[in-house]
Design an enzyme around this catalytic site. Structure first.
Site, PDB file in Angstrom:
ATOM      1  N   GLU A 234       0.813  -1.226   0.000  1.00  0.00           N
ATOM      2  CA  GLU A 234       0.000   0.000   0.000  1.00  0.00           C
ATOM      3  C   GLU A 234       0.849   1.281   0.000  1.00  0.00           C
ATOM      4  OE1 GLU A 234      -2.978  -0.427   3.077  1.00  0.00           O
ATOM      5  OE2 GLU A 234      -3.982  -2.017   1.956  1.00  0.00           O
ATOM      6  N   GLU A 337      -4.182  -8.924  -1.465  1.00  0.00           N
ATOM      7  CA  GLU A 337      -4.766  -8.787  -0.117  1.00  0.00           C
ATOM      8  C   GLU A 337      -6.202  -8.323  -0.160  1.00  0.00           C
ATOM      9  OE1 GLU A 337      -2.543  -6.449   2.821  1.00  0.00           O
ATOM     10  OE2 GLU A 337      -4.459  -5.864   3.693  1.00  0.00           O
TER      11      GLU A 337
END
Length: 487
Positions: A234, A337
């Site tokens: 991220e 994810e």
């Protein structure tokens, strides 16, 4: 004396040879003779959980009419190859696992990794250094150690490494593992903090690239093969937990000038390097910026993505996945994810948990995704442990006080894919004549076809499983998912 073959005759002979070769390469049409359909169902309001509910037969059906609902499958049209499906083996999962009785530990390993008794996970992810799903923050090196002379993974030897080894054994000795960092050590960052975003200081670019190599070598020395790695988990999110920011240009340049060359020089050119590893919303902008630079693109195997773009109030953006796949078809899409956030024990039976997985997985695979990795495989009764209180759902939760293990419906929804679609399977054409049914289909290496059909509506839908002029009559119950195995 032999007569010379005229050019025109030679051309005809050559053409005949080429035509024969072309015909030999054509796939023979799938014969449904003596084939039947086994039906496995998970259904809301019943005890059906990947339950075999019957065997169906095919009958001649040359042309369905518009009033009939059908799922059309064409095994002659193939797309991407499945690499695998699995979940993340985090500190939190490992710590929870070792707080359980031995019989429960064995039960969970079987449930996830046994290909016959469980759902046959074949993929895994783990964190480089700490992440939010660790009980604390930690690093493998001492502050200021630019040369990484103090590098030591002793922290992981208490829970995580033993857990991954047990998982490997349960999976038959083979698990495709990739690794991801949440943050470099705080002293390497502009904010001098492992948490709260910040950026990698330029003077530590090479040290940080070397860090990945150290980690992979250390884990492989422990008997845990590493298949690939992502650049940064991220990279656009400033979080209260471990995080580090990169613009697309910064990630591109780090790959091009440091991480890619370092992998090559270290004899790890075969490791699969994955960029982005964040939500679908910015996928195209990020990926195009990186891959339009050939010097960076040559190191990149694929693009990782998450499903949390919904935090904005928007839906899942599958169009961006499709665009990336269409524009850069030589690179691989990989879901790295996803989980249901904001844990609430009162919602462990909420049917929307599983439906979120089914909805995402079908659309992701149809967009070209080659591997799909859930977040934590196991969490405790609080949705942790998590050192910043970011508690989430997992497919399996364990009460560390009582030893009770709960399998949410998301475990079964994932299982409808992971158990029946094997690594090496080829996605084949599959489409529903009504948008109330979602479907994807694969041809497995053993020749069996797995067709997944999901109904997230309140009504029962009767439909035809139609393959090249033959059809089997199927019923899709309200809020259900089924895998149809043609064999």
């Amino acid at each position: 004396m032999k007569r010379p073959i005229k050019a025109s005759c030679f051309a005809l002979v050559a053409a005949g040879i080429l035509m024969s070769a072309a015909n030999a390469q054509q796939k023979a049409p799938l014969s449904l003779k003596n084939k039947s359909v086994k039906v496995y169902v998970t259904e809301k309001g019943t005890d059906n959980r990947m339950t075999e509910t019957g065997t169906l037969t095919f009958e001649a059906k040359p042309q369905p009419v518009e009033t009939e609902v059908a799922v059309f499958v064409d095994p002659s049209k193939t797309f991407q190859t499945m690499l695998g499906i699995g979940g993340a083996l985090t500190d939190a999962s490992a710590e929870t696992f070792y707080k359980l009785p031995k019989d429960k530990q064995k039960e969970i390993l079987t449930a996830y990794y046994d290909k016959t008794k469980g759902i046959g996970y074949t993929f895994g992810r783990t964190n480089i250094q700490s992440c939010d799903f660790s009980s604390d923050t930690y690093s493998y090196v001492k502050d200021g150690d630019k040369d990484l002379k103090t590098f030591d993974i002793s922290h992981d030897k208490k829970y995580r490494i033993p857990f991954i080894k047990e998982v490997l054994a349960a999976a038959g000795g083979k698990l495709t593992m990739f690794v991801s960092p949440w943050s470099p050590p705080g002293w390497m960052k502009t904010n001098n903090d492992v948490l709260h975003g910040g950026k990698l200081k330029k003077e530590y670019d090479q040290s940080w690239a070397n860090f990945y190599i150290k980690f992979i070598k250390a884990y492989e020395k422990q008997g845990i093969p590493i298949w690939g790695l992502t650049v940064q988990n991220e990279p656009m999110a400033t979080q209260t937990w471990e995080s580090c920011l990169y613009t697309a240009e910064e990630e591109r340049d780090f790959v091009k000038n440091f991480l890619g060359p370092t992998l090559q020089k270290s004899g790890m050119a075969g490791k699969k390097l994955i960029v982005w590893d964040h939500n679908r919303d910015l996928m195209y902008q990020r990926v195009s910026t990186i891959l339009e630079d050939p010097a960076a693109a040559k190191y990149v195997w694929g693009i990782g993505y998450h499903w949390y773009e919904t935090w904005t109030g928007a839906g899942m953006n599958f169009d961006n996945e499709r665009l990336v796949h269409q524009t850069f078809p030589s690179k691989n899409l990989m879901f790295t994810e996803g989980c249901a956030e904001r844990f609430d024990p009162a919602k462990l039976d909420d049917w929307s948990l599983g439906e979120k997985y089914g909805y995402s997985m079908i659309n992701d695979f149809n967009a070209g995704t080659v591997a799909w990795t859930d977040w934590n495989v196991l969490l405790d009764e609080k949705g942790g442990p998590n050192h910043v209180g970011n508690f989430c759902f997992a497919p399996v939760h364990a009460d560390t006080k009582t030893g009770e293990v709960t399998y949410t419906n998301s475990y079964y929804y994932i299982g409808h894919f992971s158990k029946f679609i094997k690594p090496g399977a080829k996605r084949i054409a599959s489409s529903a004549s009504r948008d109330k049914l979602l479907t994807t289909a694969y041809m497995n290496p053993d020749g069996k076809i797995a067709v997944v059909v999901m109904n997230k509506n309140d009504e029962k839908i009767d439909y035809l499983l139609w393959i090249k002029g033959k059809a089997a009559k199927v019923t899709s119950a309200p809020h259900s998912i089924e895998t149809l195995v043609v064999q």
